[in-house]
Design a protein around this motif. Structure first.
Motif, PDB file in Angstrom:
ATOM      1  N   GLY A 129       3.766   2.222   3.511  1.00 27.33           N
ATOM      2  CA  GLY A 129       2.985   2.348   4.716  1.00 27.33           C
ATOM      3  C   GLY A 129       3.858   2.324   5.935  1.00 27.33           C
ATOM      4  N   PRO A 130       3.520   3.093   6.978  1.00 25.57           N
ATOM      5  CA  PRO A 130       4.326   3.112   8.194  1.00 25.57           C
ATOM      6  C   PRO A 130       3.978   1.955   9.108  1.00 25.57           C
ATOM      7  CG  PRO A 130       2.531   4.666   8.380  1.00 25.57           C
ATOM      8  CD  PRO A 130       2.425   4.074   7.004  1.00 25.57           C
ATOM      9  N   SER A 131       4.943   1.424   9.822  1.00 27.68           N
ATOM     10  CA  SER A 131       4.667   0.462  10.871  1.00 27.68           C
ATOM     11  C   SER A 131       4.361   1.235  12.148  1.00 27.68           C
ATOM     12  CB  SER A 131       5.869  -0.466  11.088  1.00 27.68           C
ATOM     13  OG  SER A 131       6.892   0.235  11.751  1.00 27.68           O
ATOM     14  N   GLU A 132       3.752   0.559  13.123  1.00 24.97           N
ATOM     15  CA  GLU A 132       3.322   1.253  14.338  1.00 24.97           C
ATOM     16  C   GLU A 132       4.499   1.771  15.143  1.00 24.97           C
ATOM     17  OE1 GLU A 132       2.772  -2.653  17.220  1.00 24.97           O
ATOM     18  OE2 GLU A 132       1.058  -1.832  16.141  1.00 24.97           O
ATOM     19  N   ARG A 133       5.689   1.199  14.931  1.00 28.38           N
ATOM     20  CA  ARG A 133       6.848   1.657  15.690  1.00 28.38           C
ATOM     21  C   ARG A 133       7.818   2.448  14.832  1.00 28.38           C
ATOM     22  NH1 ARG A 133       9.340  -3.171  18.938  1.00 28.38           N
ATOM     23  NH2 ARG A 133      10.674  -1.441  19.627  1.00 28.38           N
ATOM     24  N   GLY A 134       7.407   2.846  13.643  1.00 27.97           N
ATOM     25  CA  GLY A 134       8.186   3.854  12.968  1.00 27.97           C
ATOM     26  C   GLY A 134       8.993   3.507  11.749  1.00 27.97           C
ATOM     27  N   LEU A 135       8.614   2.473  10.979  1.00 25.54           N
ATOM     28  CA  LEU A 135       9.295   2.209   9.724  1.00 25.54           C
ATOM     29  C   LEU A 135       8.311   2.339   8.569  1.00 25.54           C
ATOM     30  CD1 LEU A 135      11.563  -0.892  10.507  1.00 25.54           C
ATOM     31  CD2 LEU A 135      12.241   1.507  10.336  1.00 25.54           C
ATOM     32  N   ARG A 136       8.801   2.885   7.480  1.00 25.37           N
ATOM     33  CA  ARG A 136       7.986   3.003   6.265  1.00 25.37           C
ATOM     34  C   ARG A 136       8.728   2.330   5.124  1.00 25.37           C
ATOM     35  NH1 ARG A 136       7.310   8.069   6.225  1.00 25.37           N
ATOM     36  NH2 ARG A 136       5.121   8.160   6.845  1.00 25.37           N
ATOM     37  N   LEU A 137       8.001   1.586   4.309  1.00 21.08           N
ATOM     38  CA  LEU A 137       8.577   0.891   3.162  1.00 21.08           C
ATOM     39  C   LEU A 137       7.931   1.406   1.888  1.00 21.08           C
ATOM     40  CD1 LEU A 137       9.256  -2.907   2.934  1.00 21.08           C
ATOM     41  CD2 LEU A 137       7.957  -1.788   1.133  1.00 21.08           C
TER      42      LEU A 137
END
Length: 313
Positions: free
Chosen positions: A3-11
Motif C-alpha cells: 500500500g502507498p503512504s500519502e507522501r509516496g512510499l509503497r511497501l
C-alpha cells in the motif's frame, strides 16, 4: 501486504522472503530487506540489498567474487566469543584466514513486530536470534529499520538502523574483530556496507579530513562518494552515529572506530570493537543506532554538514 503512504512510499511483503520499499511517483525500489535463510558458509542473516538512489542507481553489492558473504548492508559479528557470525573464512593469528565451518554461526529471523508504510515513512521492526555453529541460543536482537526524509528535490533519502542485542548466555559475550585477534587495521564488525564494484577508488570524507587513512579513526559521521557504472553520475552515502552511541567513549560507552576501504573494494562499518573487545555481560543489552543517507551526486563536506544540521536526530 502492500500500500502507498500519502507522501509516496509503497511497501510490498513477500512473506518468508523479503520486504521491498519503493517511492511511488517514480516506481523506484529503494531497498529490499531480505530475511530468508541463505548458505550456511556465508553465515545466514537478514540484509538490505539492493539499496538504490532516488534515480534508481544501485549502491550496494551482493556476493562479490572476493567475499561471497558480503551482502549489501547487514549487521555482522566477525569475532564473537570464538565464533564467526560474519561468514566465510575466520582470521586466526599467525595462520591467517582459515576455512573453519565449525565456527560460522547465524542470525535468524524470528518475527516482525511492525511492517508499515505511512505518513511519508516506512518501518520494519523485527526480532532475531543469534547462534553459534551448533545452534545454541547466544543472543536475542530487536532490530528496527526506518525509511524517512525522502526528498526528490535534494535527491536523497535516509534510513535509520537500530539494533539492541541481549546476551542470553550464562557467560559474557565478547565482541571482537580481526584486529582484536591480531591483524592490524582490520577492525571490521557490526553494521557493514559493501559498495558496488564501480565504487572502488571512491572518495572517503570525514568531518575534518578525507581519504582512506580515516581507517581506524573516530568521528560522528563518515561519507563515501563514487561514480556509477552504466549510468552517468555519482552517489554519496553518509553514515552517522546517533548521539547515544557515544562513539568516542567520552561518557563511558565502549568506543567505536570507522572501518573504511576504497581499495580493493568499497566498504564502511562503524565498528564497535575495532581495537579492543567489547564484553557484554549475561542479560545485558548492547544498543546502537545509525543513520545512512543515500544521495544522488557527489556531495562535498559542506553539503553533508548542512544536511546533518537540517535533519537532527
Amino acid at each position: 501486504m502492500s500500500g502507498p503512504s500519502e507522501r509516496g512510499l509503497r511497501l510490498v511483503h513477500a512473506h518468508g522472503e523479503r520486504i521491498a520499499i519503493s517511492e511511488v511517483s517514480t516506481g523506484v525500489e529503494l531497498l529490499n530487506y531480505v530475511y530468508r535463510p541463505e548458505a550456511a558458509w556465508e553465515s545466514p542473516k537478514p540484509y538490505l540489498h539492493p539499496l538504490r538512489t532516488l534515480a534508481g542507481n544501485v549502491v550496494t553489492d551482493y556476493r562479490p567474487n572476493d567475499h561471497r558473504w558480503h551482502k549489501g548492508l547487514q549487521m555482522t559479528a566477525s569475532h564473537l566469543s570464538g565464533q564467526n557470525l560474519w561468514g566465510g573464512n575466520t582470521y586466526v593469528h599467525g595462520k591467517g584466514y582459515l576455512e573453519l565451518p565449525e565456527r560460522v554461526g547465524s542470525m535468524a529471523h524470528v518475527a516482525f513486530d511492525e511492517v508499515t508504510a505511512e505518513g511519508g515513512g516506512a518501518v520494519i521492526a523485527e526480532r532475531l536470534t543469534w547462534h553459534p555453529y551448533d545452534g545454541e541460543l547466544w543472543a536475542e536482537e530487536e532490530r528496527r529499520v526506518e525509511v524517512h526524509d525522502v526528498d526528490a528535490g535534494a535527491g536523497s533519502w535516509a534510513l535509520t538502523w537500530s539494533s539492541a542485542v541481549t546476551n542470553r548466555r550464562e557467560v559474557p559475550l565478547r565482541f571482537g574483530s580481526p584486529t582484536t585477534a591480531g591483524r592490524e587495521m582490520a577492525g571490521y564488525t557490526g553494521l557493514f556496507w559493501r559498495g558496488p564494484r564501480s565504487f572502488r577508488d571512491g572518495r572517503v570524507i570525514g568531518p575534518e579530513s578525507e581519504g582512506p587513512d580515516l581507517m581506524g579513526r573516530q568521528a560522528p559521521w563518515l561519507a563515501y562518494s563514487a561514480e556509477h557504472d552504466g549510468t552517468d553520475g555519482h552517489a554519496t552515502l553518509v553514515f552517522a552515529h546517533a548521539p547515544e552511541n557515544d562513539h568516542s567513549g567520552s561518557r563511558g560507552t565502549h568506543p567505536a572506530h570507522w572501518f573504511v576501504r576504497n581499495e580493493p573494494f568499497a566498504a564502511v562499518a562503524p565498528s564497535p570493537a575495532f581495537f579492543e573487545e567489547l564484553e557484554l555481560a549475561p542479560g545485558d543489552t548492547l544498543a546502537r543506532r545509525y543513520r545512512v543517507v543515500v544521495a544522488e551526486g557527489a556531495w562535498e563536506r559542506e553539503d553533508i554538514v548542512k544536511y546533518l544540521a537540517e535533519h537532527p536526530w
